[in-house]
Write a protein that holds these residues in place. Structure first.
Motif, PDB file in Angstrom:
ATOM      1  N   THR A  36       0.813  -1.221  -0.073  1.00  0.00           N
ATOM      2  CA  THR A  36      -0.018   0.205   0.134  1.00  0.00           C
ATOM      3  C   THR A  36       0.872   1.308   0.086  1.00  0.00           C
ATOM      4  O   THR A  36       0.201   2.306  -0.163  1.00  0.00           O
TER       5      THR A  36
ATOM      6  N   TRP B 209       0.311  -1.338   7.057  1.00  0.00           N
ATOM      7  CA  TRP B 209      -0.316  -2.109   6.533  1.00  0.00           C
ATOM      8  C   TRP B 209       0.861  -3.242   5.558  1.00  0.00           C
ATOM      9  O   TRP B 209       0.517  -4.255   5.589  1.00  0.00           O
TER      10      TRP B 209
ATOM     11  N   LYS C  61      -4.668  -0.640  13.572  1.00  0.00           N
ATOM     12  CA  LYS C  61      -3.536   0.451  14.059  1.00  0.00           C
ATOM     13  C   LYS C  61      -3.060   0.219  15.336  1.00  0.00           C
ATOM     14  O   LYS C  61      -2.036   0.598  15.615  1.00  0.00           O
TER      15      LYS C  61
ATOM     16  N   TYR D  83      -0.729  -2.268  15.613  1.00  0.00           N
ATOM     17  CA  TYR D  83       0.420  -1.920  15.146  1.00  0.00           C
ATOM     18  C   TYR D  83       1.493  -1.272  15.966  1.00  0.00           C
ATOM     19  O   TYR D  83       2.539  -1.464  16.203  1.00  0.00           O
TER      20      TYR D  83
ATOM     21  N   PHE E  33      -7.003  -8.859   9.665  1.00  0.00           N
ATOM     22  CA  PHE E  33      -6.297  -8.076   8.491  1.00  0.00           C
ATOM     23  C   PHE E  33      -6.781  -8.966   7.287  1.00  0.00           C
ATOM     24  O   PHE E  33      -6.975  -8.101   6.223  1.00  0.00           O
TER      25      PHE E  33
ATOM     26  N   TRP F 102     -10.694  -1.408   2.047  1.00  0.00           N
ATOM     27  CA  TRP F 102      -9.390  -0.655   1.997  1.00  0.00           C
ATOM     28  C   TRP F 102      -9.856   0.948   2.206  1.00  0.00           C
ATOM     29  O   TRP F 102      -9.093   1.799   2.712  1.00  0.00           O
TER      30      TRP F 102
END
Length: 534
Positions: A7, A12, A374, A377, A417, A440
């Protein structure tokens, strides 16, 4: 690598590769009967638990070509009554598993392998079905799957007849009073010459309950049995398991749904504890949604309850991925190691966050699903460390055999995911029938390349997805071994036209809560699809 996402955004692009590395560190190998056997260990203990192995398969099935050897061993060791051992370990890893207390132990002296069944666990048999189904999807090996079906039949029959597992009153699976699906029950610490153990064996002090997660697991197992039998052309058995599963769905909703979420434990044996059990939101609520037990409206209610808890607890809890809330007084389960906010007694678990994100993508809360990914992450992918549980203030678990590469939670996040954000769901095996739901736009991504494949078979689904705001269209190129693709594409506005290779095709606009989707089906292994919006 069998997952590739490009991306231009590291959140991601680094997600799958980092989780693959976590899982590689969780893999253990054994030599049993001269054969190399690979399995995925628990984040906090060394044996191969069927439970942890199954949940981690949501991640490792993409990367590991060996998805069957551990399941072969569990089936080979299946007990005469149809039950499965829930772990095996070599003699160097027996740890706290004490024959003086743990009664269901078998020692294979030739291979130096211990097998054990923790008696309070009621989930092993339905998880065996999920594991076999996942391995079949990844390998595409019909004969291997066919050979496992009799084992699975015996396991489910055990769950529905054994007095330690079945409630004739409720016609549902029961268990001793544990915290959700965990492996210790209410009661004092048990002391033997070898050590001290949390109560995990069924005895005269067992406090029987109906736990919603066990029965959503049985419902999913029935659906998967029906799917496998139907694929093999055994439609009578497929219909049987569909009907059994529907019974589980109806009875569990009647018994366990409290109007907002599923009650933690519905007590068969009366108890009087110093906690408001009517408010206890337990981790299997997230699994229930992804197993299909609640309807859409119920899922919305559960998701909104997690959002409310996030807001209510934001001053004291860094995330709403609660093992259980409110927690129990620690003395109920034997001591300070289960203090409130620790481990499964109120600790924060990425496995809950991953399952919650997957359900959020499916039920119209896509931005919430993106937010969870997120946050994971920042918590785990960026620092390259992840733990089974965290204290409410964000302090990770520590000590003993705990690894900083939690496979259970990271696999749940990867599940969200792959199937939620990227939207690739295998409906049979080897991507022969795919549901493709790219979401997306919820992540504000305009251009992405995606490859999702199985290491065991090489079967791979590829697509590129582009959103052009100036022309108000989405272009999607796909290819794979698919005979059928059911599209369910998130769009910013309802569609006015869908074309395949320039030719107009039928479609339907569908709203899921406030989100817009366009649905259509194709029988093609590749194609260029353009969605024009109003």
């Amino acid at each position: 690598m069998a997952i590739r996402v490009v991306t231009g955004n590291p959140v991601w692009d680094e997600f799958a590769p980092t989780i693959e590395e976590f899982l590689r560190h969780d893999r253990s190998e054994f030599i049993i009967d001269g054969r190399r056997v690979g399995g995925y260990r628990s984040p906090d203990t060394t044996p191969i638990w069927l439970r942890d192995h199954t949940h981690q398969m949501k991640g490792f099935k993409y990367f590991d070509p060996d998805v069957t050897s551990a399941l072969d061993i569990f089936c080979q060791a299946q007990m005469p009554d149809g039950s499965f051992y829930d772990l095996f370990v070599d003699t160097d890893g027996i740890g706290g598993h004490d024959p003086a207390y743990h009664r269901l132990i078998f020692y294979d002296a030739i291979n130096r392998i211990f097998y054990q069944r923790t008696q309070v666990e009621a989930d092993v048999e339905y998880l065996a079905v999920e594991a076999v189904h996942g391995a079949w999807q990844a390998t595409g090996d019909d004969e291997w799957m066919r050979a496992k079906l009799p084992h699975l039949e015996r396991g489910l029959a055990y769950s529905m007849r054994h007095p330690h597992r079945w409630s004739p009153e409720y016609q549902l699976v029961k268990r001793d009073f544990t915290i959700d699906t965990w492996d210790f029950a209410v009661g004092p610490i048990v002391v033997t010459p070898k050590g001290r153990y949390h109560r995990s064996e069924i005895d005269e002090n067992s406090l029987w309950c109906i736990m919603h997660g066990d029965n959503s697991g049985m419902y999913l197992a029935c659906k998967l049995m029906a799917r496998m039998y139907a694929y093999l052309g055994h439609f009578e058995r497929a219909t049987h398991w569909q009907q059994v599963g529907e019974g589980f769905r109806q009875r569990t909703n009647q018994v366990c749904w409290n109007g907002t979420f599923y009650t933690h434990q519905v007590h068969i044996t009366p108890v009087n504890l110093d906690v408001d059990e009517s408010r206890q939101l337990s981790l299997s609520n997230t699994y229930d949604m992804n197993r299909g037990l609640p309807g859409h409206g119920q899922c919305v209610s559960i998701i909104q309850e997690y959002q409310r808890r996030r807001e209510t607890l934001k001053e004291t809890h860094f995330a709403e991925w609660l093992s259980i809330d409110p927690p129990f007084p620690p003395e109920i389960f034997g001591g300070a190691e289960h203090a409130q906010g620790r481990y499964v007694n109120g600790g924060i678990m990425p496995l809950v966050g991953g399952e919650l994100a997957r359900a959020s993508f499916e039920h119209g809360f896509e931005s919430y699903g993106v937010d969870i990914l997120k946050r994971y992450y920042e918590l785990a992918i960026e620092p390259e460390k992840t733990y089974l549980w965290y204290q409410p203030d964000g302090m990770p678990a520590s000590g003993g055999d705990i690894l900083p590469t939690d496979g259970w939670g990271s696999a749940a996040m990867l599940y969200a995911f792959v199937e939620g954000l990227a939207g690739v769901v295998d409906q049979t095996k080897g991507y022969g029938h795919v549901r493709l739901s790219p979401r997306w736009r919820a992540a504000e991504v305009d251009d992405v390349e995606v490859e999702i494949g199985y290491a065991a078979s090489g079967a791979t689904l590829r697509y590129t997805w582009k959103f052009d705001n100036t022309t108000n269209k989405i272009e999607l190129d796909f290819s794979g071994p698919c005979d059928r693709v059911d599209f369910h594409v998130l769009v910013p506005k309802p569609a006015k036209e869908v074309t395949l290779g320039g030719q107009t095709i039928d479609f339907a606009n569908k709203d899921v809560e406030q989100s817009h989707y366009v649905d259509f089906s194709l029988r093609s292994k590749r194609g260029n699809v353009v969605v024009k919006m109003k």
